[in-house]
Design a protein around this motif. Sequence first.
Motif, PDB file in Angstrom:
ATOM      1  N   MET A   1       0.857  -1.172   0.000  1.00 53.94           N
ATOM      2  CA  MET A   1       0.000   0.000   0.000  1.00 53.94           C
ATOM      3  C   MET A   1       0.901   1.232   0.000  1.00 53.94           C
ATOM      4  SD  MET A   1      -3.592   0.948   1.268  1.00 53.94           S
ATOM      5  CE  MET A   1      -3.961  -0.721   1.041  1.00 53.94           C
ATOM      6  N   ARG A   2       0.570   2.190  -0.857  1.00 53.58           N
ATOM      7  CA  ARG A   2       1.314   3.446  -0.960  1.00 53.58           C
ATOM      8  C   ARG A   2       0.410   4.622  -0.630  1.00 53.58           C
ATOM      9  NH1 ARG A   2       2.303   3.923  -6.565  1.00 53.58           N
ATOM     10  NH2 ARG A   2       2.870   6.046  -6.078  1.00 53.58           N
ATOM     11  N   GLN A   3       1.050   5.737  -0.304  1.00 54.25           N
ATOM     12  CA  GLN A   3       0.338   6.982  -0.078  1.00 54.25           C
ATOM     13  C   GLN A   3       1.033   8.102  -0.840  1.00 54.25           C
ATOM     14  OE1 GLN A   3      -1.090   8.002   3.907  1.00 54.25           O
ATOM     15  NE2 GLN A   3      -0.027   6.171   4.631  1.00 54.25           N
ATOM     16  N   GLU A   4       0.237   9.023  -1.326  1.00 56.42           N
ATOM     17  CA  GLU A   4       0.753  10.211  -2.000  1.00 56.42           C
ATOM     18  C   GLU A   4       0.018  11.413  -1.433  1.00 56.42           C
ATOM     19  OE1 GLU A   4       3.186  10.380  -4.312  1.00 56.42           O
ATOM     20  OE2 GLU A   4       3.450   8.200  -4.408  1.00 56.42           O
ATOM     21  N   LEU A   5       0.731  12.533  -1.331  1.00 52.32           N
ATOM     22  CA  LEU A   5       0.156  13.768  -0.815  1.00 52.32           C
ATOM     23  C   LEU A   5       0.528  14.908  -1.757  1.00 52.32           C
ATOM     24  CD1 LEU A   5      -1.401  14.788   1.721  1.00 52.32           C
ATOM     25  CD2 LEU A   5       0.824  15.341   2.705  1.00 52.32           C
ATOM     26  N   HIS A   6      -0.442  15.784  -2.013  1.00 55.86           N
ATOM     27  CA  HIS A   6      -0.209  16.887  -2.955  1.00 55.86           C
ATOM     28  C   HIS A   6      -1.037  18.092  -2.524  1.00 55.86           C
ATOM     29  CE1 HIS A   6       0.568  18.869  -6.770  1.00 55.86           C
ATOM     30  NE2 HIS A   6      -0.730  18.987  -6.994  1.00 55.86           N
ATOM     31  N   SER A   7      -0.539  19.280  -2.786  1.00 60.58           N
ATOM     32  CA  SER A   7      -1.263  20.509  -2.507  1.00 60.58           C
ATOM     33  C   SER A   7      -1.595  21.185  -3.837  1.00 60.58           C
ATOM     34  CB  SER A   7      -0.401  21.430  -1.637  1.00 60.58           C
ATOM     35  OG  SER A   7      -1.086  22.628  -1.383  1.00 60.58           O
ATOM     36  N   LEU A   8      -2.865  21.411  -4.062  1.00 67.43           N
ATOM     37  CA  LEU A   8      -3.348  22.034  -5.289  1.00 67.43           C
ATOM     38  C   LEU A   8      -3.738  23.480  -4.978  1.00 67.43           C
ATOM     39  CD1 LEU A   8      -4.382  21.763  -8.245  1.00 67.43           C
ATOM     40  CD2 LEU A   8      -6.531  20.923  -7.279  1.00 67.43           C
ATOM     41  N   GLN A   9      -3.182  24.424  -5.717  1.00 66.26           N
ATOM     42  CA  GLN A   9      -3.514  25.840  -5.555  1.00 66.26           C
ATOM     43  C   GLN A   9      -4.561  26.222  -6.610  1.00 66.26           C
ATOM     44  OE1 GLN A   9      -2.049  27.539  -2.953  1.00 66.26           O
ATOM     45  NE2 GLN A   9      -1.121  25.555  -2.527  1.00 66.26           N
ATOM     46  N   VAL A  10      -5.638  26.849  -6.162  1.00 67.72           N
ATOM     47  CA  VAL A  10      -6.713  27.257  -7.059  1.00 67.72           C
ATOM     48  C   VAL A  10      -6.948  28.750  -6.892  1.00 67.72           C
ATOM     49  CG1 VAL A  10      -9.152  26.953  -7.671  1.00 67.72           C
ATOM     50  CG2 VAL A  10      -7.807  24.990  -6.859  1.00 67.72           C
ATOM     51  N   THR A  11      -6.878  29.488  -7.983  1.00 69.34           N
ATOM     52  CA  THR A  11      -7.158  30.920  -7.962  1.00 69.34           C
ATOM     53  C   THR A  11      -8.598  31.130  -8.416  1.00 69.34           C
ATOM     54  OG1 THR A  11      -4.856  31.416  -8.457  1.00 69.34           O
ATOM     55  CG2 THR A  11      -6.454  33.168  -8.858  1.00 69.34           C
ATOM     56  N   THR A  12      -9.359  31.855  -7.606  1.00 71.57           N
ATOM     57  CA  THR A  12     -10.759  32.112  -7.942  1.00 71.57           C
ATOM     58  C   THR A  12     -10.921  33.552  -8.414  1.00 71.57           C
ATOM     59  OG1 THR A  12     -11.477  32.890  -5.765  1.00 71.57           O
ATOM     60  CG2 THR A  12     -11.421  30.497  -6.116  1.00 71.57           C
ATOM     61  N   ARG A  13     -12.043  33.815  -9.059  1.00 73.73           N
ATOM     62  CA  ARG A  13     -12.368  35.174  -9.521  1.00 73.73           C
ATOM     63  C   ARG A  13     -13.399  35.826  -8.612  1.00 73.73           C
ATOM     64  NH1 ARG A  13     -13.236  33.742 -15.846  1.00 73.73           N
ATOM     65  NH2 ARG A  13     -11.085  33.145 -16.267  1.00 73.73           N
ATOM     66  N   GLY A  14     -13.718  35.174  -7.536  1.00 73.37           N
ATOM     67  CA  GLY A  14     -14.806  35.597  -6.656  1.00 73.37           C
ATOM     68  C   GLY A  14     -15.804  34.462  -6.583  1.00 73.37           C
ATOM     69  N   LYS A  15     -17.008  34.764  -6.139  1.00 73.82           N
ATOM     70  CA  LYS A  15     -18.025  33.730  -5.928  1.00 73.82           C
ATOM     71  C   LYS A  15     -18.246  32.859  -7.160  1.00 73.82           C
ATOM     72  CE  LYS A  15     -20.888  36.315  -2.803  1.00 73.82           C
ATOM     73  NZ  LYS A  15     -22.192  36.928  -2.647  1.00 73.82           N
ATOM     74  N   GLY A  16     -18.449  31.572  -6.879  1.00 78.18           N
ATOM     75  CA  GLY A  16     -18.818  30.676  -7.958  1.00 78.18           C
ATOM     76  C   GLY A  16     -18.134  29.332  -7.864  1.00 78.18           C
ATOM     77  N   LEU A  17     -18.555  28.439  -8.742  1.00 78.19           N
ATOM     78  CA  LEU A  17     -18.022  27.081  -8.823  1.00 78.19           C
ATOM     79  C   LEU A  17     -16.861  27.053  -9.813  1.00 78.19           C
ATOM     80  CD1 LEU A  17     -21.519  25.500  -8.836  1.00 78.19           C
ATOM     81  CD2 LEU A  17     -19.773  24.864  -7.194  1.00 78.19           C
ATOM     82  N   VAL A  18     -15.703  26.647  -9.325  1.00 82.01           N
ATOM     83  CA  VAL A  18     -14.486  26.603 -10.139  1.00 82.01           C
ATOM     84  C   VAL A  18     -14.148  25.138 -10.416  1.00 82.01           C
ATOM     85  CG1 VAL A  18     -12.047  27.230 -10.231  1.00 82.01           C
ATOM     86  CG2 VAL A  18     -13.662  28.710  -9.006  1.00 82.01           C
ATOM     87  N   PRO A  19     -14.143  24.710 -11.681  1.00 85.36           N
ATOM     88  CA  PRO A  19     -13.811  23.314 -11.983  1.00 85.36           C
ATOM     89  C   PRO A  19     -12.373  22.982 -11.571  1.00 85.36           C
ATOM     90  CG  PRO A  19     -14.673  24.436 -13.940  1.00 85.36           C
ATOM     91  CD  PRO A  19     -14.439  25.475 -12.891  1.00 85.36           C
ATOM     92  N   ILE A  20     -12.211  21.831 -10.910  1.00 82.08           N
ATOM     93  CA  ILE A  20     -10.869  21.380 -10.522  1.00 82.08           C
ATOM     94  C   ILE A  20     -10.590  19.965 -11.020  1.00 82.08           C
ATOM     95  CG2 ILE A  20     -10.660  22.941  -8.550  1.00 82.08           C
ATOM     96  CD1 ILE A  20     -11.366  20.496  -6.752  1.00 82.08           C
ATOM     97  N   ASP A  21     -11.446  19.436 -11.878  1.00 79.30           N
ATOM     98  CA  ASP A  21     -11.291  18.069 -12.396  1.00 79.30           C
ATOM     99  C   ASP A  21      -9.906  17.824 -12.993  1.00 79.30           C
ATOM    100  OD1 ASP A  21     -14.075  19.152 -12.993  1.00 79.30           O
ATOM    101  OD2 ASP A  21     -14.454  17.007 -13.073  1.00 79.30           O
TER     102      ASP A  21
END
Length: 139
Positions: A1-21
């Motif tokens: 069994m392995r584990q991976e860890l990652h930090s994803l940075q997301v820049t938003t434009r203000g309110k709303g749903l931002v796709p991160i797929d």
Amino acid sequence: MRQELHSLQVTTRGKGLVPIDRPVLDWVGQSGIETGLLTLWCRHTSASLVVQENADPTVRTDIERYFETLVPEQPGRYIHDDEGPDDMPAHLRAMLTNTQLSIPVADGRPVLGMWQGLYLFEHRARPHRREIVLHLIGD
């Protein structure tokens, strides 16, 4: 069994749903883990994570409008307004949605339905830089 860890940075434009797929799918694919469990964690109290339809953009519009009605920004309605009139409503909206998602991984991909997409739901009016921590465990 392995584990991976990652930090994803997301820049938003203000309110709303931002796709991160795309960045999530790319990272899982590069991990080499074929079968496991992916956890996404939003490190904020005024943004959240949701799985929602990704085919028709009017669904996102309706969701955003619904939350404006459900948790309105009204001066004097909330005691906590240190960062402006959207401050407390953003906390309430995050509380009503999710700050963490768990998604099975099979064949090296998160197991999402045909019309399901992953979104960061920004609840603040001004643009922000948000951090999502991804943890993947499996073989």
